[in-house]
Design an enzyme around this catalytic site. Structure first.
Site, PDB file in Angstrom:
ATOM      1  N   ASP A  80      11.260 -11.930  -4.276  1.00  0.00           N
ATOM      2  CA  ASP A  80      10.510 -11.001  -3.427  1.00  0.00           C
ATOM      3  C   ASP A  80       9.111 -11.560  -3.181  1.00  0.00           C
ATOM      4  O   ASP A  80       8.627 -11.658  -2.051  1.00  0.00           O
ATOM      5  CB  ASP A  80      10.450  -9.655  -4.162  1.00  0.00           C
ATOM      6  N   HIS A 102      16.202  -3.655  -2.686  1.00  0.00           N
ATOM      7  CA  HIS A 102      15.093  -3.585  -3.637  1.00  0.00           C
ATOM      8  C   HIS A 102      13.944  -2.683  -3.205  1.00  0.00           C
ATOM      9  O   HIS A 102      13.177  -2.227  -4.035  1.00  0.00           O
ATOM     10  CB  HIS A 102      14.584  -4.979  -4.019  1.00  0.00           C
ATOM     11  N   HIS A 153      13.038  -8.643   5.699  1.00  0.00           N
ATOM     12  CA  HIS A 153      12.474  -8.989   4.386  1.00  0.00           C
ATOM     13  C   HIS A 153      13.530  -8.917   3.270  1.00  0.00           C
ATOM     14  O   HIS A 153      13.788  -9.922   2.612  1.00  0.00           O
ATOM     15  CB  HIS A 153      11.248  -8.128   4.085  1.00  0.00           C
ATOM     16  N   ASP A 156       0.667 -41.120  -9.453  1.00  0.00           N
ATOM     17  CA  ASP A 156       2.027 -40.577  -9.539  1.00  0.00           C
ATOM     18  C   ASP A 156       2.278 -39.501  -8.499  1.00  0.00           C
ATOM     19  O   ASP A 156       2.745 -38.414  -8.797  1.00  0.00           O
ATOM     20  CB  ASP A 156       2.307 -40.043 -10.945  1.00  0.00           C
ATOM     21  N   GLU A 203      11.701   2.909  -3.276  1.00  0.00           N
ATOM     22  CA  GLU A 203      10.271   3.133  -3.168  1.00  0.00           C
ATOM     23  C   GLU A 203       9.869   3.610  -1.764  1.00  0.00           C
ATOM     24  O   GLU A 203       9.001   4.453  -1.627  1.00  0.00           O
ATOM     25  CB  GLU A 203       9.526   1.833  -3.510  1.00  0.00           C
ATOM     26  N   ASP A 204      10.497   3.043  -0.751  1.00  0.00           N
ATOM     27  CA  ASP A 204      10.005   3.282   0.609  1.00  0.00           C
ATOM     28  C   ASP A 204      10.836   4.241   1.451  1.00  0.00           C
ATOM     29  O   ASP A 204      10.425   4.610   2.551  1.00  0.00           O
ATOM     30  CB  ASP A 204       9.902   1.951   1.369  1.00  0.00           C
TER      31      ASP A 204
HETATM   32 MN    MN Z   1       9.881  -6.464  -1.261  1.00  0.00          MN
END
Ligand code: MN
Length: 736
Positions: free
Chosen positions: A152, A86, A61, A272, A90-91
């Site tokens: 993300d 990123h 990811h 269109d 947090e994880d």
């Molecule tokens: Mn993520």
């Protein structure tokens, strides 16, 4: 789940990593790529035990997000590193401090920003709004945070298939509410379209598949037609010696769907479905002239529709978009949109401001300024300490997502404003003081009122007067955040000032009369002198609408007629009124036989037919109150002899303004649910609706016109059945 083949997984991860490296090879140095490798290794190690919902290793990811950041957004090393890392704070056990030590302050700050934008744990409208506000705050700090967040989200949307249905819907709703408009506003056209398409695919799979199939079915015929239109163009471009590329640009499934709904047409009637895009390989100093030459060539070949020709090169959109668009008639009798732009403009259009930065110092100043202006407006809205996130979003959407119009000052300066803005908004845009003193405007030399709505191309001259000042009704028509907040602040200060002055004036009068000031006295004066709120009473007193004489007279009257009725005895007013017949035994019947001049409906409780009421005999007229009016106790206590029993006649055909207070859980669609009950189920005109939302709950008041209480009770019953609504009740008009 099948057992994991460790070697096979390693191969997949490494191949994703080399994919990423390939995407950034051309614009990174060896040293930078070393840093990227370090970030990859750190992330891979930190996430090594984690798996995605699909069962694949989690590190795929961040790798995919980093690749989007590099390849589709064109961002550099810092952003790639931040994208790889990123999710680690947090994880996993890695802290911001660790990141700062390994990769420096900037990376740590970006990851911090990304961590703060929390995920959709609780999906209420107000939470989303709160989240969105946070996102914008970080954006004003460093736009890269939002760009990576969008990458993300894009990857999560691309891999949404493995999520549970319910979670899919939540993610999609957030995507179309926040991320797609934001991507659009940042000029990320491709990503915006993909996000919208993916949302549609998961929320309405049948509709999505249907359009996708029809597109595939019509492909052959379309390709033939495109060749038929472009062949003559190519021939001419070659003759003129241009280096170029011609593409057929397909409309997204989502926007085809929107068009079908909005114009109520069938798939075959969407003319269109594609546009022809001509991209010129032209140097920056001749790009505009070259594009115009091609425009002239096209319109020599095919007849243009003058109403559908736009020059976004001379005046770029505020998200930086540049291009010439025209719609032409082909010999086969079909309209086709043609877009003409340079390679640089095309890159800006596809990659948004990321590409924009790349060209920053190359002299394409107009687009740059447009974007800077927009960012400045974002800051302006953010700096206002407005506590209500929903109001903030409203503001943000009308001010920053709205389509722009272009208007001119008398000197010919160009000003960009949101669509629907008025002459007064324009005045505030020029200068706060010009807004405050604005009395009118001349548009294209014709005199217009303040509320006049502006259109692109208008030349606006503002007329001011030194004695002018903002009033409450200005808030009814201004649109921009700047105008609104300036007017509100002025009014707040003014009300405060008047009220203070009124209070002092009252104290002085009472001192003269040697009367003690207390709450009962204040309430008495307030009622007696025809005002509803204390604020209104003080304001009228300080402005002279209520004179010291009025107050003196009232107080004298009060002393003379004081008749003791203990407050206790009046606690049950209904019983009291029913037993008390007032000065005479007559029953006041409010119907057509008495003129409305003879009675007034009290502005404190807004009685309507069906309410239990009593009349209060004043000097010139009878004031009608509801028996449960807040002021009833004091009126009855002090002037029981002036009370007359009243009831409604049957032939009332007047509509009365009523408020209904609603409370409940803030859910998506709650407002539509409420409005639906009132406007479609009961076909009643709503005057206004105020909704306040906090921490997942909301409360609000609906104001509407109704004939009598029975209809109001029906509406209240029906409102209680709306999902999310916990309580609904009629309210007195104090807040109206
Ligand atoms: Mn993520």
């Amino acid at each position: 789940m099948p057992p994991f083949d460790e070697n096979k997984e390693k191969k997949i991860i490494l191949s994703a990593y080399s994919d990423l490296l390939r995407s950034c090879r051309s614009n990174t140095t060896v040293a930078e790529r070393k840093q990227i490798r370090k970030a990859f290794e750190m992330a891979a190690d930190a996430h090594k035990e984690m798996r995605r919902k699909s069962g694949e290793p989690y590190i795929l990811h961040p790798l995919a997000v980093a690749k989007i950041v590099s390849k589709e957004l064109g961002l550099g090393t810092t952003s790639i590193i931040a994208a790889l890392l990123h999710d680690v704070v947090e994880d996993t056990d890695i802290s911001l401090k660790d990141l700062e030590m390994e990769f420096g302050k900037t990376v740590a700050k970006i990851v911090d920003g990304l961590t703060k934008i929390s995920e959709f744990s609780e999906q209420t409208v107000s939470k989303q709004a709160e989240n969105f506000k946070k996102m914008l705050l970080t954006m004003a700090d460093d736009v890269r945070v939002v760009l990576i967040k969008i990458a993300d989200r894009l990857h999560n949307m691309r891999t949404l298939g493995s999520m549970a249905k319910e979670k899919q819907l939540k993610i999609c709703s957030e995507t179309s509410y926040v991320y797609a408009p934001l991507a659009h506003r940042l000029g990320l056209f491709n990503i915006k379209s993909e996000l919208e398409d993916l949302s549609l695919k998961y929320t309405q799979p049948e509709i999505y598949k249907d359009i996708e199939m029809k597109l595939a079915d019509s492909k052959k015929a379309r390709d033939r037609f495109i060749r038929y239109v472009t062949d003559p163009v190519k021939k001419q471009l070659d003759q003129m010696g241009f280096s170029y590329q011609i593409k057929a640009r397909m409309k997204s499934v989502y926007s085809i769907r929107q068009k079908i709904i909005k114009q109520n047409i069938s798939f075959d009637q969407v003319y269109d479905i594609f546009a022809i895009r001509i991209i010129l390989d032209a140097p920056i100093d001749t790009e505009k002239a070259d594009c115009l030459r091609v425009y002239s060539l096209i319109t020599d070949l095919y007849t243009p529709n003058p109403k559908r020709t736009r020059d976004w090169i001379t005046v770029p959109k505020s998200n930086g978009y540049e291009s010439i668009h025209t719609t032409v008639m082909t010999p086969k009798g079909r309209w086709v949109e043609v877009q003409i732009r340079s390679k640089r403009m095309d890159e800006v259009a596809e990659k948004g401001l990321a590409a924009h930065w790349k060209y920053k110092d190359t002299g394409a100043a107009a687009a740059d300024r447009a974007f800077e202006d927009w960012l400045n407006k974002v800051r302006q809205v953010l700096e206002d300490p407005s506590p209500n996130a929903l109001e903030f979003i409203d503001d943000f959407k009308t001010n920053l997502f709205a389509h722009d119009i272009f208007v001119f000052t008398p000197k010919g300066d160009l000003i960009t404003m949101p669509q629907g803005t008025t002459a007064l908004d324009f005045a505030f845009e020029i200068h706060t003081q010009i807004g405050m003193k604005c009395i009118g405007a001349k548009i294209n030399h014709k005199l217009v009122p303040l509320s006049h709505v502006l259109h692109t191309g208008d030349q606006v001259e503002i007329l001011t007067s030194n004695i002018q000042e903002p009033s409450y009704d200005w808030l009814n028509f201004v649109k921009t955040h700047r105008a609104k907040s300036n007017i509100k602040n002025f009014l707040k200060e003014k009300a405060q000032e008047l009220s203070t002055r009124g209070h002092e004036k009252l104290l002085a009068i009472l001192r003269q009369l040697k009367v003690e000031m207390d709450e009962h006295l204040l309430l008495f004066l307030q009622n007696r002198l025809g005002t509803t709120t204390t604020l209104e009473f003080y304001q009228k007193l300080s402005e002279g609408q209520i004179t010291p004489e009025d107050i003196k007279k009232s107080i004298k009257q009060r002393g003379k007629n004081k008749k003791e009725i203990s407050t206790k005895a009046t606690e049950n007013f209904e019983a009291f009124i029913n037993s008390n017949k007032g000065v005479n035994d007559d029953l006041l019947v409010l119907d057509d036989t008495i003129s409305r001049l003879e009675y007034r409906l009290a502005s404190c409780c807004h009685p309507i037919p069906g309410d239990n009421i009593f009349g209060f005999i004043g000097t010139d007229y009878i004031e009608v109150h509801r028996v449960n009016c807040d002021h009833a106790p004091s009126l009855l206590a002090k002037f029981g002899y002036k009370v007359v029993k009243s009831k409604w006649g049957s032939s009332q055909e007047i509509l009365f303004l009523v408020g209904i207070r609603v409370e409940g859980i803030d859910e998506i669609g709650i407002i539509q649910g409420i409005t639906k009950v009132v406007t479609s189920d009961f076909k009643i005109n709503m005057r206004s609706m105020k909704i306040f939302s906090h921490d997942g709950t909301f409360d609000g008041t609906i104001f509407l016109y109704a004939k009598d209480t029975s209809i109001i009770n029906q509406i209240i019953r029906k409102l209680m059945q709306v999902k999310g609504v916990h309580h609904a009740e009629r309210v007195d008009a104090e807040e109206m």
